[in-house]
Design a protein around this motif. Sequence first.
Motif, mmCIF file in Angstrom:
data_model
loop_
_atom_site.group_PDB
_atom_site.id
_atom_site.type_symbol
_atom_site.label_atom_id
_atom_site.label_comp_id
_atom_site.label_asym_id
_atom_site.label_seq_id
_atom_site.Cartn_x
_atom_site.Cartn_y
_atom_site.Cartn_z
ATOM 1 N N LEU A 61 0.818 -1.216 0.000
ATOM 2 C CA LEU A 61 0.000 0.000 0.000
ATOM 3 C C LEU A 61 0.853 1.267 0.000
ATOM 4 C CD1 LEU A 61 -2.911 -0.842 2.478
ATOM 5 C CD2 LEU A 61 -2.890 -0.950 -0.009
ATOM 6 N N VAL A 98 0.465 2.382 -4.346
ATOM 7 C CA VAL A 98 -0.766 3.167 -4.376
ATOM 8 C C VAL A 98 -0.413 4.625 -4.620
ATOM 9 C CG1 VAL A 98 -2.776 3.946 -3.051
ATOM 10 C CG2 VAL A 98 -1.999 1.582 -2.858
ATOM 11 N N PHE A 143 -5.508 1.287 -5.108
ATOM 12 C CA PHE A 143 -5.827 0.662 -3.821
ATOM 13 C C PHE A 143 -6.745 -0.541 -4.037
ATOM 14 C CE2 PHE A 143 -7.741 -0.184 0.193
ATOM 15 C CZ PHE A 143 -6.845 0.239 1.160
#
Length: 735
Positions: free
Chosen positions: A632, A636, A648
């Motif tokens: 993440l 992202v 995401f």
Amino acid sequence: MADEMDVVPPSPRGTKRKGDENLPLPAPRRIRALAQDVVNKIAAGEIIVAPEHALKELIENAVDAGSTSLEVVVKDGGLKLLQITDNGHGIDKEDLAILCERFTTSKLKAFEDLSSIGTYGFRGEALASISHIAHLSVTTRTKESSCAWRAHYSDGKLVSPKPGQSAEPKPIAGRGGTQITVEDLFYNVPSRRRAFRSASEEYAKILDMVARYAVHCAGVSFSCKKHGASTADISVPTAAGTLDRIRQIHKATVANELVTLNAENERWGFKCEGWISSANYSAKRTTLLLFINHRSVESSIIKKAVEQTYATFLPKGGRPFVYLSLDIEPARVDVNVHPTKREVHFLNEDEIIAIICDEIRNSLSKVDTSRSFMTQSLLSNQPKVPLATPVKQTTPGTSTTPTLTTQRSDPRPPPTTVTKKRNENNLVRTDASARKITSMLQSHPSVDGVINEDEDMDYEFTEKEASSCRLTSIKELRAQVRDAMHNELTDIISTHTFVGIVDEQRRIAAIQGGVKLFLVDYGMLCNEYFYQLGLTDFANYGSIRFNPPLPLQDLLKVAAEQEKRNAGDAADEVDWNEVVDSVRQQLVDRRSLMAEYFSLEITEEGEVCSIPLLVKGYTPSMAKLPQFLLRLGPYVDWDSEKECFQSFLRELASFYVPESLPLPPTIPQDESGKGKEKVVEEDPEIAIRREKVRKAVENVIFPACKARLVATKGLLKGVMEVANLKGLYRVFERC
């Protein structure tokens, strides 16, 4: 002695001191008239605050001159060059001498004319002010003139372009209309010029100013570009309507959500027309294009009233797009209250604003029925996740067209079917409810008596209502899925019968569609399904809660160690501790966004409290959780809304894809190693995970894909046809 030691108390604070009468008084300062040069520069500073204000005055003069085409060229944000060319009626040669003197105008003769003024400029200060703080040249040609005339100005007077030449206007070749060139703006006011931070920022303000008038001025073409650029940043044709102009300048995402607004009241002497965004559109900041008697103005009162009106229709923090054009009787408007005419005052302001806001409210209420709402699959009392039913056309000969929108949680009507004559060679059992070979086998519990850990999972239902998502970025992502739909593959998936898992390591399953047998990469299929599920149920996910919460730092360290092992020799080039700290800080800083939209709750202390639950009855492998959290950070795009949501959801879908498990260990039957292989006992934990994956794929994921998956063209790479019963019949008929 006591008298000498007495101390005189200080005077109380605030007591006025008396002047020393013995000191001579200063001579009074004489009042003098300021030098005309100082007066002109002060006036110029009030009217021309920035390049955008100079351009605003020039645009208004050009439109007043009856122009139907305006071309703007800018260099260094307008500080180095600001040029506007129009095709209006031009300026007479005889008027060029006093063109840049203060208070010279063709629009006023008496003070009383202010009460009925209907033009943009009227005080005759714009060109005069510009000539005092920049090098100004004017090239103009009227319809009756045989040639164009060019004049140069400084401090309001005609000047020669070069030393030793005459200051009189020079005849040159030129087209009809006027071209005004402003160079070296604020060259003689260094303090003002130093106040501008960057040329790009000033150019953005100029584009905004041109865009406002380009939207409003129907029948006038506008173009604006940087000096030397081959293409224009704004280009609006003459024939474009207001809605088309908004679409070209503010993009289709705004124009597609606009509704008309019309309000009128004879008592208060006004008429209002405009375009306002519906409740399906919201932005981070309000866009208000306000024109009063065709003059671009600002009004904090109107802006605040409009925002308060929209507050009941938009989500928290959402802001509208509003274009308003008010025609008010000139006698009720005072335009001479601000040096740049940026603000105006008019009578009965509160009453007029109230009528406009009431009409906005009525317009939004009329189109409110067109709003799309999402259903919460995990917060209702339904035993199964409500799936989007593909909309099928039942007319013979038409194709199936599924949609990516979810339906209400009302009971779905039974599907309509069309009876067709059966062909004997098509009689293949495809009823999923029919008895299968696996049902004939004796069921054995897995290791430690565990068959499916999800069967014992407790679900808690809340009274939270599902929220509707009106974010433009999510709508665009959904539209991308619909545009990439493959009709034939979607039809196969929506009518398939699950055969079984072929290879758990490569994640391959067999399905039957009609008389054909297919091998499907269910890893790729699940990735697309969970991505689409994330889009349709956006911001309405359930939660998998951890009790106690999991330390984020430890999870990221586990993922980093795994990445370090996979990287091999290249692992030494990366500071993994720095990676862990950086990702942890990123996730903690963005915990509010993740909690609101993705049900991923992380405390300020860095503890993971919950992760999103997409499907009831299926829990992703927690062995993949550390890797999911670590990705993440770098994978992202947190800076752009649309890219952030897309990346995401892709990472979330990858996390939800069933894990790839090694094949069961086997040994040969005979010592030579050539006989039939025999499966031996494997690790108990792997056996449990294998059983979980098998049941989830067969009983949860493939039925869900059958009901709501929009098969995209990218899935074609993961589907292979291995048998066609019609073809087999043709082969055996020869025997």
